[in-house]
Design a protein around this motif. Structure first.
Motif, short mmCIF file in Angstrom:
data_model
loop_
_atom_site.label_atom_id
_atom_site.label_comp_id
_atom_site.label_asym_id
_atom_site.label_seq_id
_atom_site.Cartn_x
_atom_site.Cartn_y
_atom_site.Cartn_z
N TYR A 223 31.51 61.01 46.88
CA TYR A 223 32.01 61.98 47.87
C TYR A 223 33.10 61.40 48.77
O TYR A 223 34.16 61.99 48.96
N SER A 236 34.21 68.19 47.25
CA SER A 236 33.39 68.18 48.48
C SER A 236 32.22 69.11 48.22
O SER A 236 32.18 69.79 47.18
N THR A 237 31.30 69.20 49.13
CA THR A 237 30.06 69.95 48.83
C THR A 237 30.28 71.47 48.73
O THR A 237 29.49 72.15 48.09
N LYS A 238 31.29 71.98 49.41
CA LYS A 238 31.58 73.43 49.46
C LYS A 238 30.41 74.22 50.07
O LYS A 238 30.22 75.40 49.78
N ASP A 373 34.06 80.24 56.19
CA ASP A 373 33.10 79.34 56.84
C ASP A 373 33.35 79.28 58.35
O ASP A 373 32.94 78.32 59.01
#
Ligand SMILES: Cc1cc2nc3c(=O)[nH]c(=O)nc-3n(C[C@H](O)[C@H](O)[C@H](O)COP(=O)(O)OP(=O)(O)OC[C@H]3O[C@@H](n4cnc5c(N)ncnc54)[C@H](O)[C@@H]3O)c2cc1C
Length: 440
Positions: A223, A236-238, A373
């Motif tokens: 990461y 990335s984790t999203k 987000d």
């Protein structure tokens, strides 16, 4: 004994799992109203000439509500959605029904805090149960008063990173039934049509899917090396859209991360996922602590900052039509998907403030409209940081756009993908007849 009637007031916590409010209500009341206020102000133009919420952001919200309503239905409950603002909705409900308990998660935003204060003041006999389902920590776990939040993230991180984080709450299997409710503009949730296909799908199901998909791979191990990429689902984790909507909790991510580290070993990258979640945490308490200052041009500083606004430049920035291809590509990606990488956000924010000379708050408001987000603390706090009026001890971040392009898009793949090279020759019109009076 008299029937006890409760109200769960949902906000940015649209989920049925890891939800203490549901647990408490299940134990304490005989009947329960589950309410979400579809606040009218987020549908109207703001003072920054933005339109409230983009279609993509709105669709993401509708999917989240749809999913929550479905989960509540499986518990033989209903989600009521009000078209009034929260203070009016709750006043109407409290006047119509003998509600004695209100359950709510603490929200960091100034408006949300004000509304809660107002309702609590107006109805002193009602028990308000405030939980902390949006964060990793409860305020009593912090080794300082929230009103004395450390002025820098680094200090905050050092003080909190070793605190034990509670496990997510178990699943609730049963809820008290809803009472009869017949009020105009407060109605059971009805599915609204979504206007097309989007990259992210709102709701708890999709959130849990992304969480388990991400941690089922080797991606967390790398990461830190790839998190600054401008593009790429896997870099990335999203998870931020679902975190912002609350269809996923930060504690649920931390629990998954712990299991991943236990099974696969911890390294700097896995730690860095936690590190970034702490940034989110910091900005939550930052919003709580600083209230209205989050929206002031000078932020936390006493600086006299520029509050200039150039309608044409702002319009070109928001449409991805500036002399900076990398900025254009990022903005077009945002407009099309409702998402932009963290690196991209830093680049376009720096451009708006330092290259185009526009008051940072217009950029923050545009992000508020577009980002699926969107989170009040993380958004306005990060903008303040780049503008040098917030938590940055270095006093602002002005990025060299050529260098950023060389480093993060050396072959210009990202710029080409989003047609970043297509822009008007001139940034500012020279003919007065071309001057727009509206930013859109
Ligand atoms: C100008 C600007 C505005 C921003 N506005 C928002 C916003 O409205 N909502 C939002 O969630 N994030 C915001 N961020 C932070 C960050 O860009 C996003 O959280 C991140 O890009 C989301 O992608 P991810 O989930 O793949 O993140 P990952 O890199 O996988 O990080 C994991 C999680 O850590 C948190 N996180 C990561 N970076 C940050 C950060 N800098 N600040 C706070 N939390 C962070 C997020 O919750 C994220 O989901 C903003 C950053 C900038 C520079």
């Amino acid at each position: 004994m008299a029937m006890k009637l409760g109200l769960i007031w949902f906000g940015n916590d649209l989920r049925s799992t890891d939800q203490k409010m549901l647990w408490r209500a299940a134990q304490e009341v005989d009947q329960l109203v589950c309410l979400y206020c579809d606040e009218p102000h987020v549908k109207h133009p703001s003072r920054y000439a933005t339109q409230g919420m983009s279609t993509i952001r709105r669709d993401f919200l509708l999917e989240g509500l749809d999913d929550l309503a479905m989960h509540l239905e499986s518990l033989e409950q209903s989600l009521f959605v009000s078209q009034h603002d929260a203070a009016t909705s709750i006043t109407l409900l409290l006047n119509a029904l003998p509600i004695s308990h209100i359950y709510r998660n603490h929200h960091g935003g100034w408006d949300e805090q004000q509304t809660l204060r107002q309702v609590a003041n107006d109805f002193p006999d009602v028990h308000f149960h405030i939980d902390h389902g949006l964060t990793l920590f409860e305020p009593w776990q912090l080794p300082f008063q929230v009103t004395a939040l450390p002025a820098s993230f680094s200090t905050f991180r050092r003080l909190v990173e070793n605190i034990d984080i509670a496990s997510p709450m178990p699943i609730v299997r049963e809820l008290p039934p809803a009472p009869n409710l017949n009020l105009p503009l407060i109605r059971p949730w009805q599915v609204e049509p979504i206007q097309g296909f989007h990259t992210f799908v709102g709701g708890e199901e999709a959130a849990q899917q992304q969480l388990s998909d991400y941690f089922a791979t080797d991606l967390p191990r790398n990461y830190k090396e790839v998190r600054n990429a401008l593009d790429g689902w896997e870099n990335s984790t999203k998870l931020s859209p679902w975190l912002a909507q609350g269809s996923l909790s930060a504690k649920q991510i931390k629990a998954c991360l712990d299991v991943y580290e236990r099974d696969n070993g911890a390294n700097e990258s896995t730690y860095w996922i936690y590190f970034e979640l702490l940034w989110r945490e910091y900005f939550h308490w930052y919003a709580t602590c600083y209230g209205k200052k989050l929206f002031l041009p000078g932020g936390l500083s006493n600086k006299q900052t520029q509050t200039s606004f150039y309608a044409e430049r702002f319009r070109k920035w928001s449409q991805g039509n500036t002399p900076y291809p990398i900025v254009n590509a990022c903005m077009k990606q945002l407009n099309k998907t409702g998402f932009m990488s963290n690196r991209g956000r830093q680049i376009v924010a720096s451009c708006l403030i330092y290259e185009l000379g526009i008051d940072w708050r217009y950029g923050a408001a545009y992000f508020e409209e577009q980002l699926i987000d969107y989170d009040v603390g993380s958004n306005w706090g990060n903008w303040q940081y780049i503008a040098g009026v917030g938590a940055d001890p270095r006093g602002g971040r002005h990025f060299n756009l050529d260098k950023q392009t060389e480093q993060y898009d050396p072959n210009q793949h990202f710029i080409k993908k989003w047609q970043g090279h297509e822009f008007d020759e001139q940034l500012d019109s020279v003919d007065a007849a071309d001057w727009p009076i509206s930013p859109h």
